[in-house]
Design an enzyme around this catalytic site. Structure first.
Site, short mmCIF file in Angstrom:
data_model
loop_
_atom_site.label_atom_id
_atom_site.label_comp_id
_atom_site.label_asym_id
_atom_site.label_seq_id
_atom_site.Cartn_x
_atom_site.Cartn_y
_atom_site.Cartn_z
CG ASP A 100 19.42 15.65 21.98
OD1 ASP A 100 18.89 14.52 21.99
OD2 ASP A 100 20.03 16.16 22.97
CD GLU A 111 17.51 11.86 19.54
OE1 GLU A 111 18.89 12.27 19.28
OE2 GLU A 111 16.85 10.80 19.52
#
Length: 409
Positions: free
Chosen positions: A9, A106
């Site tokens: 992320d 992500e």
């Protein structure tokens, strides 16, 4: 052999990119936000310095300014963010060929087969963080787990909150680390489900994990079992590369510049959404069988709004068919409340090559006309040809034509 899956992320991705792009912002509280003059004037991303002042993603700009008067507000550059996201994918593919894009900031990566090449899980995670920072200038956080669900929760609940930016959840530590957390910390539990679970006395992830699965299945069917499995760290889903290239549904959502209260105005937007979804479906040479409409009230947290779907008699890629189904759903379920957001999706997609010809309908003329309109839009822009209804005050197609996801490029 137990799998090793990462969820990588990007920290405050949009805001971090803007700081790299404009170094004078590096030590200032920065948010990336939509147009303050429009409904889209909300915080899309806030850097850590802004978050320290209490600024939160998705809150209105005026509210963020009240918390932090020195905020630097940057309009989004979506094309740049998407380009950099693809660069990050290429970096991850150096460590494994199993990379699945989960969102613009992500990505999942299965490194099970790469451990013998790069060393331990922690070593690979740190190498990934270093490579992304060197190439893009953005900090990455890495959640590690034996499956996607635990990797995701390791990242969200722990890696984002510690100094190393790396955390691991597995069967040996979920009882100590994951189970004490509030039940809405579980991957897949949204606001409404959290309300239901708390009313049942299931306040923590551990409460849910220890609840009889048959009772959950009786109330929510397969979804109840899925939640129980996730709470117990069970997730067999594979990391699938290029999932974004094999779509199961194509949809478009629009946040309106002000509350829409007139039926005619809402139908204008439904028609525009039908046109856009149909154009994207044709571009990928699909047909779709199910139309879904999502209406959001002007009051967040209320029960006003709906998300309903309707199966078509035959698959289509025509905006007229999609719009007809959308109007049916709207007429059935809208109860007259002011509307803030509208979404439309065509799902159960199949390749157009599988289309069966009808003995009674001849869609060829409309399909040919639609493709000509698509060509005009591709060559001269989305506003080159539009429905006349889009020129009404309620129309949004013209204002959004040069934007990505409703935001500036």
């Amino acid at each position: 052999m137990e799998r090793t899956v990462f969820l990588v992320d990007m920290q405050a991705f949009y805001a971090s990119v803007e700081k790299v792009k404009q170094p004078h912002l590096m030590n200032k509280p920065v948010i990336v936000a939509g147009d303050p003059k429009q409904r889209s004037g909300i915080v899309l991303a806030a850097c850590p310095l802004a978050k320290q002042e209490g600024v939160k993603t998705a809150e209105p700009i005026w509210q963020a300014r009240r918390k932090c008067p020195t905020l630097e507000i940057i309009t989004p550059h979506m094309e740049l963010y998407l380009t950099l996201s693809l660069e990050i994918t290429k970096i991850l593919e150096y460590f494994s060929d199993l990379v699945e894009v989960y969102s613009v900031d992500e990505q999942f990566i299965d490194v099970t087969g790469s451990l013998h090449l790069f060393g331990s899980k922690q070593a690979i995670a740190q190498a990934i963080r270093d490579e992304i920072f060197d190439a893009i200038g953005v900090e990455a956080r890495v959640g590690i787990g034996p499956n996607k669900a635990l990797a995701k929760m390791a990242c969200d609940q722990f890696a984002k909150k510690n100094k190393t930016g790396i955390a691991e959840l597995n069967q040996s530590n979920i009882k100590a680390l994951l189970w004490p957390l509030p039940v809405d910390a579980l991957f897949g539990v949204g606001h409404r489900m959290n309300t239901h679970l708390v009313k049942m006395g299931l306040h923590t992830v551990g409460n849910l994990a220890c609840y009889p699965v048959d009772w959950l299945k009786k109330r929510w069917g397969i979804n109840g079992e899925v939640l129980w499995r996730l709470a117990n760290g069970i997730d067999p889903s594979p990391v699938v590369p290029k999932t974004h290239q094999t779509q199961k549904a194509i949809g478009h959502h629009m946040t309106l510049p002000h509350d829409y209260q007139r039926e005619a105005d809402i139908k204008v937007v439904l028609r525009e959404l039908s046109e856009e979804v149909a154009r994207r479906v044709r571009r990928q040479d699909y047909l779709g069988m199910t139309v879904s409409v999502n209406l959001q009230s002007h009051r967040f947290g209320s029960k006003e709004g709906f998300n309903r779907q309707l199966a078509l008699t035959e698959p289509t890629q025509l905006s007229s068919k999609i719009y007809q189904a959308a109007v049916i759903l709207f007429s059935r379920h809208w109860e007259g409340y002011p509307v803030r957001g509208i979404g439309l999706t065509l799902s159960k997609l199949v390749p157009k090559s599988t289309q069966q010809l009808s003995l009674f309908d001849e869609p060829q003329a409309e399909e040919d006309l639609s493709r000509i309109m698509d060509l005009l839009k591709e060559r001269y822009g989305l506003t080159a040809i539009m429905k006349a209804s889009s020129l009404l005050d309620a129309g949004q197609a013209k204002a959004r034509a040069n934007k990505i996801g409703g935001h500036s490029r």
